[in-house]
Motif scaffolding. Structure first.
Motif, PDB file in Angstrom:
ATOM      1  N   LEU A  77       7.561   2.472   5.075  1.00 26.92           N
ATOM      2  CA  LEU A  77       8.152   3.535   5.892  1.00 26.92           C
ATOM      3  C   LEU A  77       9.671   3.416   5.966  1.00 26.92           C
ATOM      4  CD1 LEU A  77       5.428   3.306   8.674  1.00 26.92           C
ATOM      5  CD2 LEU A  77       5.713   5.202   7.065  1.00 26.92           C
ATOM      6  N   LYS A 124      11.540   7.904  11.876  1.00 29.63           N
ATOM      7  CA  LYS A 124      10.875   6.788  12.545  1.00 29.63           C
ATOM      8  C   LYS A 124      11.841   5.700  12.972  1.00 29.63           C
ATOM      9  CE  LYS A 124       6.391   7.248  10.325  1.00 29.63           C
ATOM     10  NZ  LYS A 124       5.447   7.072  11.428  1.00 29.63           N
ATOM     11  N   THR A 171      -0.138   7.914  12.781  1.00 31.86           N
ATOM     12  CA  THR A 171       0.807   8.034  11.654  1.00 31.86           C
ATOM     13  C   THR A 171       0.415   9.194  10.732  1.00 31.86           C
ATOM     14  OG1 THR A 171       1.269   5.701  11.742  1.00 31.86           O
ATOM     15  CG2 THR A 171       1.819   6.789   9.689  1.00 31.86           C
ATOM     16  N   PHE A 185       4.784   5.383  20.493  1.00 29.20           N
ATOM     17  CA  PHE A 185       3.565   4.563  20.423  1.00 29.20           C
ATOM     18  C   PHE A 185       3.955   3.187  19.910  1.00 29.20           C
ATOM     19  CE2 PHE A 185       2.742   4.670  15.749  1.00 29.20           C
ATOM     20  CZ  PHE A 185       3.526   5.751  15.367  1.00 29.20           C
ATOM     21  N   HIS A 230       3.238  -1.313  19.416  1.00 27.64           N
ATOM     22  CA  HIS A 230       2.651  -2.624  19.703  1.00 27.64           C
ATOM     23  C   HIS A 230       3.384  -3.216  20.906  1.00 27.64           C
ATOM     24  CE1 HIS A 230       1.343  -1.827  15.580  1.00 27.64           C
ATOM     25  NE2 HIS A 230       2.619  -1.642  15.292  1.00 27.64           N
ATOM     26  N   GLU A 283       8.895  -4.339  11.997  1.00 30.15           N
ATOM     27  CA  GLU A 283       7.831  -4.631  11.022  1.00 30.15           C
ATOM     28  C   GLU A 283       7.831  -3.702   9.817  1.00 30.15           C
ATOM     29  OE1 GLU A 283       4.003  -4.001  12.820  1.00 30.15           O
ATOM     30  OE2 GLU A 283       4.406  -1.895  13.211  1.00 30.15           O
ATOM     31  N   HIS A 284       8.675  -2.688   9.784  1.00 31.68           N
ATOM     32  CA  HIS A 284       8.671  -1.764   8.642  1.00 31.68           C
ATOM     33  C   HIS A 284       9.662  -2.173   7.564  1.00 31.68           C
ATOM     34  CE1 HIS A 284       7.035   1.801  11.270  1.00 31.68           C
ATOM     35  NE2 HIS A 284       6.169   0.823  11.120  1.00 31.68           N
TER      36      HIS A 284
HETATM   37  C1  MLT Z   1       1.698   1.752  13.041  1.00 32.65           C
HETATM   38  O1  MLT Z   1       1.879   0.946  13.935  1.00 32.65           O
HETATM   39  O2  MLT Z   1       0.820   2.630  13.130  1.00 32.65           O
HETATM   40  C2  MLT Z   1       2.499   1.618  11.795  1.00 32.65           C
HETATM   41  O3  MLT Z   1       3.575   0.768  11.963  1.00 32.65           O
HETATM   42  C3  MLT Z   1       2.837   2.908  11.166  1.00 32.65           C
HETATM   43  C4  MLT Z   1       3.863   3.754  11.874  1.00 32.65           C
HETATM   44  O4  MLT Z   1       4.687   3.237  12.624  1.00 32.65           O
HETATM   45  O5  MLT Z   1       3.861   4.966  11.642  1.00 32.65           O
END
Ligand code: MLT
Ligand code: ZN
Length: 468
Positions: free
Chosen positions: A80, A342, A332, A375, A377, A423-424
């Motif tokens: 991404l 993003k 996503t 959204f 983590h 993380e991307h």
């Molecule tokens: C996610 O957490 O779903 C992935 O990192 C993908 C995104 O961020 O679109």
């Protein structure tokens, strides 16, 4: 086809030097292999090469050095950040034919695989031995383990298991100079100087091409349940997280907004609660015994009593757990038609409440006219902020406006000690903001390291930072 390669003498030389190598150069192939999920750059590679062995990868790298052709290493291209984009006449080196399990070692509990293996196939191979490779995310069916390693991918279970970096016991790479390095060889203890394995992880194909990986496996978790919670406001999110984490063994703790849910529902999923709520959490946790189940109920009731949670549902079957997860994992894909801009940012969990307050105000002020979908983590301090492009706006103008806001966001991140890429990866998308997260001295060292591993600058040039 061979004729076409003969027209470009460099490709003719490559074919001669590596007779078994598969080459592709049809316009459809150049388009397919020349881009990742970012869709911002028009793909324009010179050709696609699909080696079938480490020797062939090495031969391509030697050829690229001779002819000064850039190589873009390529896995599943689900990235991404533009790390796998080939828009300047590069050769895309796809690892897709190198997709096999090489060895399972029951004593070491490791699985050695070729880099082109899809993550889901890695999961399946581990489960054949009643073990798991615990790094996991929604693109598991399409992404490859080599790409995961190149990005140091995170995903939905970092809160419990950590990211890719924690699970790589050994790596075989071909450096930009064409050397094959066999790094760490599966050792648990190895204090013998610089750990090049860890240097390669997250280097986004700029130092070496990952060709094989030895992955650590572990025991499957205790039985788990999945719970979906409805929250009245963003402010209570971290309190709910603390309440759950204090009482339970969390496998995942993810949040999303009503906006995000609506996009997934538009694809056919069922609304989980009668009413809509501004925020949701999907959490998975161990329920190995009665005490654990009781603890999860206690956490839920505690949050309800405090008014932090308005409603909740707990999975009663594996199928229901999957449905609840789909509400988070489907985001996503549901946003992709809107060409989202993003942000993938992180701060320390302890910093999250203060940081959230600041960026909520910032983005509310700066994006009054765009739909912004949050959204991510939250349990790892990692937020995904997706800004959706209005239909009637040119993409270049949309990106320009979002980049102006990212400058402000990056400045806030610097003050809070956070990262512009959780993380991307940095790739092309985050390159202008690397300085918000890494010092000038660090970036100068990165350039120096690149020159050592890739003296002619043939590996993924222009990604992460500009060579200078
Ligand atoms: C996610 O957490 O779903 C992935 O990192 C993908 C995104 O961020 O679109
Ligand atoms: Zn993510």
């Amino acid at each position: 086809m061979f004729l076409q390669f003969m027209i470009d003498s460099r490709l003719a030389d490559l074919q001669q030097a590596t007779p078994g190598l598969r080459l592709k150069a049809d316009p459809a192939d150049l388009e397919h292999y020349g881009r990742d999920w970012t869709r911002r750059w028009a793909p324009k590679p010179l050709a696609i090469v699909l080696p079938g062995s480490v020797d062939e990868v090495q031969s391509v790298v030697r050829w690229a050095n001779r002819h000064h052709v850039a190589i873009v290493p390529s896995g599943g291209r689900t990235g991404l950040s533009g790390g796998a984009v080939a828009a300047h006449g590069e050769v895309v080196l796809s690892l897709e034919r190198m997709n096999k399990v090489l060895e399972f070692d029951a004593v070491d509990r490791t699985l050695t695989v070729q880099a082109g293996m899809p993550l889901e196939a890695v999961h399946n191979a581990a489960s054949e031995h009643r073990l798991i490779y615990p790094v996991d995310f929604a693109s598991r069916g399409s992404c490859s383990i080599g790409g995961n390693i190149a990005t140091n991918a995170g995903g939905i279970r970092v809160i419990r298991y950590g990211g890719t970096r924690e699970w790589i016991a050994g790596l075989k790479v071909v450096t930009g100079a064409g050397d094959v390095l066999d790094l760490n060889r599966g050792l648990i203890k190895n204090s013998s100087g610089y750990d090049f394995r860890q240097l390669m992880i997250g280097s986004e194909g700029t130092l070496g091409i990952v060709v094989e990986a030895t992955l650590r496996l572990t025991d499957p978790p205790l039985p788990t349940n999945v719970m979906l919670l409805a929250l009245p406001s963003f402010d209570v999110l971290m309190r709910v997280f603390s309440a759950f984490r204090a009482r339970m063994q969390l496998e995942a703790f993810e949040f999303f907004t009503e906006h995000a849910l609506c996009h997934v529902l538009a694809g056919g999923a069922q609304r989980p609660f009668e009413m809509s709520h501004p925020y949701y959490v999907v959490t998975e946790f161990a329920v190995g015994d009665e005490a654990m189940e009781a603890a999860s109920m206690e956490a839920f009731e505690f949050c309800m009593e405090n008014g932090w949670v308005e409603d909740g549902v707990i999975s009663q079957s594996a199928a229901q757990a999957e449905q609840l997860w789909h509400l988070r994992e489907g985001i996503t894909e549901s946003l992709a038609p809107y060409k989202p801009y993003k942000n993938d940012i992180s701060v320390r969990i302890s910093t999250m409440p203060a940081f959230l307050e600041e960026i909520q105000a910032l983005l509310g002020h700066e994006y009054p006219h765009f739909e912004v979908v949050w959204f991510g983590h939250i349990g790892d301090g990692n937020l995904h902020i997706n800004v959706l492009k209005p239909d009637d706006m040119e993409n270049a103008e949309f990106v320009r406006q979002c980049e102006r806001v990212t400058e402000l966001l990056a400045e806030t991140l610097t003050r809070h000690g956070g990262s512009i890429s959780a993380e991307h990866g940095i790739g092309l998308v985050k390159k202008p903001y690397l300085v918000s997260t890494r010092s000038t001295a660090e970036i100068a060292l990165m350039r120096g390291v690149k020159r050592v591993f890739d003296p002619n600058g043939i590996l993924n040039p222009g990604k992460v930072f500009d060579e200078g």
